[in-house]
Design a protein around this motif. Structure first.
Motif, PDB file in Angstrom:
ATOM      1  N   ILE A 198      -1.953   2.978   2.948  1.00  0.00           N
ATOM      2  CA  ILE A 198      -0.527   2.988   2.605  1.00  0.00           C
ATOM      3  C   ILE A 198       0.249   3.852   3.597  1.00  0.00           C
ATOM      4  N   ARG A 199      -0.291   5.017   3.950  1.00  0.00           N
ATOM      5  CA  ARG A 199       0.383   5.881   4.933  1.00  0.00           C
ATOM      6  C   ARG A 199       0.535   5.175   6.278  1.00  0.00           C
ATOM      7  N   THR A 200      -0.506   4.462   6.691  1.00  0.00           N
ATOM      8  CA  THR A 200      -0.462   3.741   7.958  1.00  0.00           C
ATOM      9  C   THR A 200       0.590   2.645   7.904  1.00  0.00           C
ATOM     10  N   ALA A 201       0.637   1.900   6.793  1.00  0.00           N
ATOM     11  CA  ALA A 201       1.617   0.824   6.649  1.00  0.00           C
ATOM     12  C   ALA A 201       3.042   1.375   6.657  1.00  0.00           C
ATOM     13  N   ASN A 221       3.925   2.347  10.200  1.00  0.00           N
ATOM     14  CA  ASN A 221       4.137   1.168  11.047  1.00  0.00           C
ATOM     15  C   ASN A 221       5.358   0.358  10.634  1.00  0.00           C
ATOM     16  N   GLY A 222       5.905   0.666   9.451  1.00  0.00           N
ATOM     17  CA  GLY A 222       7.046  -0.098   8.961  1.00  0.00           C
ATOM     18  C   GLY A 222       6.654  -1.424   8.349  1.00  0.00           C
ATOM     19  N   THR A 223       5.387  -1.582   7.981  1.00  0.00           N
ATOM     20  CA  THR A 223       4.909  -2.852   7.422  1.00  0.00           C
ATOM     21  C   THR A 223       4.655  -2.786   5.923  1.00  0.00           C
TER      22      THR A 223
END
Length: 91
Positions: free
Chosen positions: A63-66, A69-71
């Motif tokens: 979730i943090r990565t998404a 990344n704005g995804t």
């Protein structure tokens, strides 16, 4: 306009404080509450509470990565539906 009644300022504070400042007695030591202080056996519920909530580290990372990344997609309707379901009484 009345701004105050009676003495005010530092003189009033000293008058109200009196001789008690700096002469307080030490606070008594309080024992820790709970099973450890009373010697009782901890219940399974107390043990689970002490462990804290389970955290899925992989999901948190994803979730943090998404988000970074704005995804990360937010489904406002699903969130609203769940909030309403929490407020509705069960029958």
């Amino acid at each position: 306009m009345i701004t105050a009644v009676g003495p005010t300022g530092i003189a009033r504070a000293i008058e109200l404080r009196g001789d008690s400042v700096g002469k307080s007695e030490p606070v008594a030591k309080v024992e820790q509450a709970g099973a450890q202080a009373s010697g009782a056996i901890a219940t399974p519920a107390a043990e689970l509470a002490a462990q804290g909530a389970p955290i899925d580290s992989a999901k948190v990372t994803a979730i943090r990565t998404a988000i970074a990344n704005g995804t990360y997609k937010i489904d406002a309707k699903a969130i609203a539906d769940r909030m309403i379901a929490l407020d509705l009484p069960t029958q």
